[in-house]
Motif scaffolding. Sequence first.
Motif, short mmCIF file in Angstrom:
data_model
loop_
_atom_site.label_atom_id
_atom_site.label_comp_id
_atom_site.label_asym_id
_atom_site.label_seq_id
_atom_site.Cartn_x
_atom_site.Cartn_y
_atom_site.Cartn_z
N LEU A 38 32.70 37.04 56.98
CA LEU A 38 33.20 35.90 56.22
C LEU A 38 34.71 35.78 56.31
CD1 LEU A 38 30.97 36.04 53.02
CD2 LEU A 38 30.86 34.35 54.86
N ILE A 39 35.41 36.92 56.24
CA ILE A 39 36.87 36.89 56.36
C ILE A 39 37.29 36.36 57.73
CG2 ILE A 39 38.93 38.35 56.48
CD1 ILE A 39 37.60 40.12 54.33
N LEU A 40 36.59 36.81 58.77
CA LEU A 40 36.88 36.33 60.13
C LEU A 40 36.61 34.84 60.26
CD1 LEU A 40 35.39 39.27 62.25
CD2 LEU A 40 37.79 38.83 61.72
N LEU A 41 35.53 34.37 59.65
CA LEU A 41 35.19 32.95 59.73
C LEU A 41 36.17 32.09 58.95
CD1 LEU A 41 31.29 33.15 59.44
CD2 LEU A 41 32.63 32.53 61.47
N VAL A 42 36.69 32.61 57.84
CA VAL A 42 37.73 31.88 57.10
C VAL A 42 38.95 31.69 58.00
CG1 VAL A 42 39.41 32.09 55.22
CG2 VAL A 42 37.00 32.56 54.79
N ASP A 43 39.30 32.74 58.73
CA ASP A 43 40.44 32.67 59.65
C ASP A 43 40.19 31.67 60.78
OD1 ASP A 43 42.94 33.56 60.88
OD2 ASP A 43 41.68 34.58 62.34
N TYR A 44 38.94 31.60 61.21
CA TYR A 44 38.61 30.74 62.36
C TYR A 44 38.55 29.26 61.98
CZ TYR A 44 36.35 29.07 66.60
OH TYR A 44 36.06 28.38 67.76
N TYR A 45 37.86 28.95 60.89
CA TYR A 45 37.58 27.55 60.58
C TYR A 45 38.68 26.85 59.79
CZ TYR A 45 32.82 27.67 62.36
OH TYR A 45 31.72 27.75 63.19
N HIS A 46 39.41 27.57 58.95
CA HIS A 46 40.48 26.95 58.15
C HIS A 46 39.98 25.73 57.38
CE1 HIS A 46 43.66 29.48 59.83
NE2 HIS A 46 43.14 29.27 61.01
N THR A 47 38.88 25.87 56.68
CA THR A 47 38.35 24.76 55.89
C THR A 47 37.76 25.29 54.60
OG1 THR A 47 36.68 23.00 55.82
CG2 THR A 47 36.18 24.91 57.18
N TRP A 48 37.83 24.47 53.55
CA TRP A 48 37.30 24.91 52.26
C TRP A 48 35.78 25.07 52.30
CZ3 TRP A 48 33.68 22.34 49.34
CH2 TRP A 48 33.43 21.00 49.67
N PHE A 49 35.11 24.42 53.27
CA PHE A 49 33.67 24.57 53.43
C PHE A 49 33.30 26.04 53.63
CE2 PHE A 49 33.64 20.06 55.21
CZ PHE A 49 33.25 19.52 54.00
N VAL A 50 34.21 26.80 54.23
CA VAL A 50 33.96 28.22 54.49
C VAL A 50 34.73 29.09 53.49
CG1 VAL A 50 34.20 30.11 56.15
CG2 VAL A 50 33.54 27.83 56.94
N THR A 51 35.95 28.71 53.17
CA THR A 51 36.81 29.54 52.32
C THR A 51 36.26 29.72 50.91
OG1 THR A 51 38.77 28.83 53.56
CG2 THR A 51 39.12 29.82 51.39
N ILE A 52 35.90 28.62 50.24
CA ILE A 52 35.44 28.71 48.86
C ILE A 52 34.13 29.51 48.74
CG2 ILE A 52 34.60 27.40 46.87
CD1 ILE A 52 36.70 25.31 47.47
N PRO A 53 33.10 29.20 49.55
CA PRO A 53 31.89 30.04 49.49
C PRO A 53 32.17 31.51 49.79
CG PRO A 53 31.42 28.00 50.65
CD PRO A 53 32.90 28.06 50.47
N SER A 54 33.09 31.77 50.72
CA SER A 54 33.41 33.16 51.08
C SER A 54 34.06 33.89 49.91
CB SER A 54 34.33 33.19 52.31
OG SER A 54 33.69 32.64 53.44
N VAL A 55 34.98 33.21 49.22
CA VAL A 55 35.63 33.82 48.06
C VAL A 55 34.60 34.13 46.98
CG1 VAL A 55 37.23 33.39 46.14
CG2 VAL A 55 37.89 32.78 48.48
N ILE A 56 33.68 33.20 46.76
CA ILE A 56 32.64 33.41 45.74
C ILE A 56 31.75 34.58 46.11
CG2 ILE A 56 30.58 32.40 44.68
CD1 ILE A 56 31.95 29.66 44.88
N ILE A 57 31.30 34.62 47.37
CA ILE A 57 30.39 35.68 47.81
C ILE A 57 31.06 37.05 47.74
CG2 ILE A 57 29.17 36.62 49.82
CD1 ILE A 57 28.57 33.69 50.62
N ILE A 58 32.29 37.16 48.24
CA ILE A 58 32.98 38.44 48.25
C ILE A 58 33.29 38.90 46.82
CG2 ILE A 58 35.10 39.64 48.94
CD1 ILE A 58 35.10 37.90 51.47
N SER A 59 33.70 37.95 45.96
CA SER A 59 33.99 38.29 44.56
C SER A 59 32.74 38.81 43.86
CB SER A 59 34.53 37.06 43.82
OG SER A 59 35.75 36.63 44.39
N ARG A 60 31.62 38.16 44.14
CA ARG A 60 30.36 38.59 43.54
C ARG A 60 30.00 40.00 43.98
NH1 ARG A 60 25.41 40.80 45.32
NH2 ARG A 60 23.70 40.10 43.97
N GLU A 61 30.19 40.30 45.28
CA GLU A 61 29.85 41.62 45.78
C GLU A 61 30.69 42.70 45.09
OE1 GLU A 61 27.33 42.08 47.41
OE2 GLU A 61 26.88 40.19 48.40
#
Length: 204
Positions: free
Chosen positions: A96-119
Amino acid sequence: MTLPNLITLSRICLIPVFIGLFYLQPDYVEGRPGEILESLSENSLSWVHYSIVSIFVLISATDFIDGFLARRLNQVSKLGAFLDPVADKLLVCTALILLVDYYHTWFVTIPSVIIISREILVSALREWMSEIGQRANVAVSWIGKSKTLVQMVAIIFLLIHQPLFTFSEEEINIMGFALLFFATFLTLWSGIKYLVAGLKTFDS
């Protein structure tokens, strides 16, 4: 060291290889992350893209293989019970961190932050529940297993940066975004269930 535990350790060891291949993509080598090079074929994956997806699929598949073998060979162990979710979290969070770096869009960033925070939150909750001898109250549920599966499938789609079979790159991205949002929903749902179980234990 049992065979299932060796497989789990191999999953963890392959994560650095996955990271290295991710940054060997032509998009990064050429200094143009987020863009597809014109020199690549529109109908197939480059060897780097293919290797990235293949390694992620391999690591994800062994998540189910090691658990199956542990039960089938009667080799379930405390070490395996610890390593298996750790390997899952390391793989998903890293991807997810790598994909955030690749896509640079909130479509990936916000879900990734939520998922990682939950973990992080659930891991801390389980650690605390273990300290008071109540870890069984936050044991892995079918929702937790389902969200991990959906997360991995979503990441696979988002790792494919080229057209595949009859699907265009845009269609694959849309499917990946949709699955990532669904995975985020399952992540929140399971996280809330674990939190409620923890709060009930605290009240008692």
